[in-house]
Design a protein around this motif. Structure first.
Motif, PDB file in Angstrom:
ATOM      1  N   MET A   1      42.482  37.922  32.869  1.00  0.00           N
ATOM      2  CA  MET A   1      41.735  38.381  34.030  1.00  0.00           C
ATOM      3  C   MET A   1      42.097  37.569  35.274  1.00  0.00           C
ATOM      4  O   MET A   1      41.811  37.997  36.374  1.00  0.00           O
ATOM      5  N   GLY A   2      42.761  36.427  35.086  1.00  0.00           N
ATOM      6  CA  GLY A   2      43.121  35.581  36.219  1.00  0.00           C
ATOM      7  C   GLY A   2      44.006  36.275  37.226  1.00  0.00           C
ATOM      8  O   GLY A   2      43.825  36.121  38.433  1.00  0.00           O
ATOM      9  N   GLY A   3      44.986  37.062  36.748  1.00  0.00           N
ATOM     10  CA  GLY A   3      45.872  37.789  37.664  1.00  0.00           C
ATOM     11  C   GLY A   3      45.128  38.841  38.454  1.00  0.00           C
ATOM     12  O   GLY A   3      45.369  39.016  39.651  1.00  0.00           O
ATOM     13  N   ALA A   4      44.209  39.547  37.802  1.00  0.00           N
ATOM     14  CA  ALA A   4      43.419  40.577  38.489  1.00  0.00           C
ATOM     15  C   ALA A   4      42.528  39.945  39.551  1.00  0.00           C
ATOM     16  O   ALA A   4      42.369  40.493  40.648  1.00  0.00           O
ATOM     17  N   LEU A   5      41.963  38.785  39.239  1.00  0.00           N
ATOM     18  CA  LEU A   5      41.114  38.093  40.218  1.00  0.00           C
ATOM     19  C   LEU A   5      41.951  37.630  41.411  1.00  0.00           C
ATOM     20  O   LEU A   5      41.533  37.791  42.560  1.00  0.00           O
ATOM     21  N   THR A   6      43.112  37.093  41.151  1.00  0.00           N
ATOM     22  CA  THR A   6      43.986  36.648  42.243  1.00  0.00           C
ATOM     23  C   THR A   6      44.396  37.823  43.120  1.00  0.00           C
ATOM     24  O   THR A   6      44.367  37.722  44.359  1.00  0.00           O
ATOM     25  N   ARG A   7      44.804  38.936  42.497  1.00  0.00           N
ATOM     26  CA  ARG A   7      45.169  40.130  43.286  1.00  0.00           C
ATOM     27  C   ARG A   7      43.996  40.590  44.139  1.00  0.00           C
ATOM     28  O   ARG A   7      44.158  40.914  45.327  1.00  0.00           O
ATOM     29  N   TYR A   8      42.794  40.617  43.557  1.00  0.00           N
ATOM     30  CA  TYR A   8      41.607  41.032  44.302  1.00  0.00           C
ATOM     31  C   TYR A   8      41.355  40.088  45.481  1.00  0.00           C
ATOM     32  O   TYR A   8      41.094  40.543  46.601  1.00  0.00           O
ATOM     33  N   ARG A   9      41.429  38.793  45.230  1.00  0.00           N
ATOM     34  CA  ARG A   9      41.147  37.817  46.289  1.00  0.00           C
ATOM     35  C   ARG A   9      42.117  37.963  47.455  1.00  0.00           C
ATOM     36  O   ARG A   9      41.716  37.928  48.620  1.00  0.00           O
ATOM     37  N   VAL A  10      43.399  38.141  47.151  1.00  0.00           N
ATOM     38  CA  VAL A  10      44.409  38.270  48.204  1.00  0.00           C
ATOM     39  C   VAL A  10      44.158  39.527  49.024  1.00  0.00           C
ATOM     40  O   VAL A  10      44.118  39.480  50.263  1.00  0.00           O
ATOM     41  N   ILE A  11      43.963  40.653  48.370  1.00  0.00           N
ATOM     42  CA  ILE A  11      43.778  41.905  49.116  1.00  0.00           C
ATOM     43  C   ILE A  11      42.437  41.917  49.851  1.00  0.00           C
ATOM     44  O   ILE A  11      42.331  42.489  50.935  1.00  0.00           O
ATOM     45  N   ALA A  12      41.416  41.265  49.311  1.00  0.00           N
ATOM     46  CA  ALA A  12      40.126  41.193  50.011  1.00  0.00           C
ATOM     47  C   ALA A  12      40.291  40.455  51.338  1.00  0.00           C
ATOM     48  O   ALA A  12      39.739  40.875  52.361  1.00  0.00           O
ATOM     49  N   TRP A  13      41.052  39.363  51.346  1.00  0.00           N
ATOM     50  CA  TRP A  13      41.287  38.625  52.586  1.00  0.00           C
ATOM     51  C   TRP A  13      42.134  39.422  53.561  1.00  0.00           C
ATOM     52  O   TRP A  13      41.850  39.450  54.764  1.00  0.00           O
ATOM     53  N   ILE A  14      43.153  40.078  53.059  1.00  0.00           N
ATOM     54  CA  ILE A  14      44.011  40.866  53.950  1.00  0.00           C
ATOM     55  C   ILE A  14      43.223  42.002  54.592  1.00  0.00           C
ATOM     56  O   ILE A  14      43.297  42.224  55.806  1.00  0.00           O
ATOM     57  N   VAL A  15      42.442  42.712  53.791  1.00  0.00           N
ATOM     58  CA  VAL A  15      41.625  43.812  54.319  1.00  0.00           C
ATOM     59  C   VAL A  15      40.581  43.276  55.300  1.00  0.00           C
ATOM     60  O   VAL A  15      40.336  43.873  56.352  1.00  0.00           O
ATOM     61  N   GLY A  16      39.992  42.133  54.982  1.00  0.00           N
ATOM     62  CA  GLY A  16      38.997  41.539  55.879  1.00  0.00           C
ATOM     63  C   GLY A  16      39.587  41.150  57.223  1.00  0.00           C
ATOM     64  O   GLY A  16      38.984  41.404  58.274  1.00  0.00           O
ATOM     65  N   VAL A  17      40.757  40.553  57.199  1.00  0.00           N
ATOM     66  CA  VAL A  17      41.415  40.159  58.455  1.00  0.00           C
ATOM     67  C   VAL A  17      41.809  41.400  59.249  1.00  0.00           C
ATOM     68  O   VAL A  17      41.604  41.456  60.472  1.00  0.00           O
ATOM     69  N   ALA A  18      42.367  42.405  58.582  1.00  0.00           N
ATOM     70  CA  ALA A  18      42.764  43.631  59.283  1.00  0.00           C
ATOM     71  C   ALA A  18      41.554  44.303  59.926  1.00  0.00           C
ATOM     72  O   ALA A  18      41.636  44.764  61.076  1.00  0.00           O
ATOM     73  N   LEU A  19      40.440  44.345  59.212  1.00  0.00           N
ATOM     74  CA  LEU A  19      39.239  44.974  59.771  1.00  0.00           C
ATOM     75  C   LEU A  19      38.688  44.154  60.933  1.00  0.00           C
ATOM     76  O   LEU A  19      38.240  44.720  61.943  1.00  0.00           O
ATOM     77  N   ALA A  20      38.738  42.833  60.830  1.00  0.00           N
ATOM     78  CA  ALA A  20      38.270  41.989  61.936  1.00  0.00           C
ATOM     79  C   ALA A  20      39.145  42.189  63.173  1.00  0.00           C
ATOM     80  O   ALA A  20      38.621  42.305  64.289  1.00  0.00           O
ATOM     81  N   VAL A  21      40.453  42.250  62.984  1.00  0.00           N
ATOM     82  CA  VAL A  21      41.355  42.498  64.116  1.00  0.00           C
ATOM     83  C   VAL A  21      41.061  43.864  64.734  1.00  0.00           C
ATOM     84  O   VAL A  21      40.995  44.006  65.955  1.00  0.00           O
ATOM     85  N   LEU A  52      44.542  49.895  48.455  1.00  0.00           N
ATOM     86  CA  LEU A  52      44.940  48.838  47.519  1.00  0.00           C
ATOM     87  C   LEU A  52      43.735  47.989  47.114  1.00  0.00           C
ATOM     88  O   LEU A  52      43.605  47.576  45.960  1.00  0.00           O
ATOM     89  N   TYR A  53      42.858  47.728  48.073  1.00  0.00           N
ATOM     90  CA  TYR A  53      41.623  46.978  47.797  1.00  0.00           C
ATOM     91  C   TYR A  53      40.771  47.718  46.759  1.00  0.00           C
ATOM     92  O   TYR A  53      40.245  47.106  45.831  1.00  0.00           O
ATOM     93  N   LEU A  54      40.651  49.029  46.927  1.00  0.00           N
ATOM     94  CA  LEU A  54      39.880  49.819  45.960  1.00  0.00           C
ATOM     95  C   LEU A  54      40.494  49.748  44.572  1.00  0.00           C
ATOM     96  O   LEU A  54      39.786  49.580  43.569  1.00  0.00           O
ATOM     97  N   ALA A  55      41.815  49.861  44.504  1.00  0.00           N
ATOM     98  CA  ALA A  55      42.494  49.791  43.204  1.00  0.00           C
ATOM     99  C   ALA A  55      42.324  48.415  42.569  1.00  0.00           C
ATOM    100  O   ALA A  55      42.048  48.309  41.361  1.00  0.00           O
ATOM    101  N   ALA A  56      42.464  47.354  43.354  1.00  0.00           N
ATOM    102  CA  ALA A  56      42.306  45.997  42.822  1.00  0.00           C
ATOM    103  C   ALA A  56      40.873  45.752  42.370  1.00  0.00           C
ATOM    104  O   ALA A  56      40.638  45.131  41.320  1.00  0.00           O
ATOM    105  N   THR A  57      39.913  46.252  43.134  1.00  0.00           N
ATOM    106  CA  THR A  57      38.506  46.097  42.753  1.00  0.00           C
ATOM    107  C   THR A  57      38.205  46.868  41.481  1.00  0.00           C
ATOM    108  O   THR A  57      37.515  46.367  40.584  1.00  0.00           O
ATOM    109  N   PHE A  58      38.720  48.082  41.380  1.00  0.00           N
ATOM    110  CA  PHE A  58      38.504  48.875  40.174  1.00  0.00           C
ATOM    111  C   PHE A  58      39.108  48.179  38.954  1.00  0.00           C
ATOM    112  O   PHE A  58      38.457  48.064  37.906  1.00  0.00           O
ATOM    113  N   ASP A  59      40.335  47.691  39.097  1.00  0.00           N
ATOM    114  CA  ASP A  59      40.998  46.997  38.001  1.00  0.00           C
ATOM    115  C   ASP A  59      40.188  45.775  37.568  1.00  0.00           C
ATOM    116  O   ASP A  59      39.933  45.571  36.372  1.00  0.00           O
ATOM    117  N   LEU A  60      39.768  44.978  38.516  1.00  0.00           N
ATOM    118  CA  LEU A  60      38.994  43.781  38.201  1.00  0.00           C
ATOM    119  C   LEU A  60      37.656  44.136  37.574  1.00  0.00           C
ATOM    120  O   LEU A  60      37.233  43.505  36.601  1.00  0.00           O
TER     121      LEU A  60
END
Length: 108
Positions: A1-21, A52-60
């Motif tokens: 599950m470590g890889g799924a958590l890492t993928r989720y964390r990375v995409i969550a930050w990217i999506v958060g930064v993009a939405l803030a911008v 991608l965020y939705l897919a990573a969240t679903f996977d996790l």
């Protein structure tokens, strides 16, 4: 599950930064200065990244065996500015293995 958590964390930050911008820079430029360029570029990128965020969240969520309500709430976190950062911290807290704490040395 470590890889799924890492993928989720990375995409969550990217999506958060993009939405803030998008919200803090793009929207004021579009509506205050009649310059829709940032909204067009970042808005489109955020839309694709959110998929991608939705897919990573679903996977996790499937790997962690979350209830449907938790999965949906975490998925929605990518739609509200800054909430994806909070959700990422909560998810990491729920799923990260407990680290043994070593006591601090006492000055004597």
């Amino acid at each position: 599950m470590g890889g799924a958590l890492t993928r989720y964390r990375v995409i969550a930050w990217i999506v958060g930064v993009a939405l803030a911008v998008l919200v803090l820079i793009g929207m004021p430029l579009k509506y205050g200065f009649d310059n829709p360029t940032v909204v067009a570029v970042v808005g489109t990128a955020h839309g694709w990244l959110y998929m991608l965020y939705l897919a990573a969240t679903f996977d996790l969520s499937r790997r962690a065996d979350w209830p449907l309500k938790r999965m949906l709430l975490v998925m929605l976190a990518g739609t509200v500015p800054f909430v994806s950062f909070y959700a990422e911290r909560r998810v990491t807290h729920w799923l990260a293995p407990e680290q043994p704490r070593t006591p601090e040395p006492v000055a004597g």
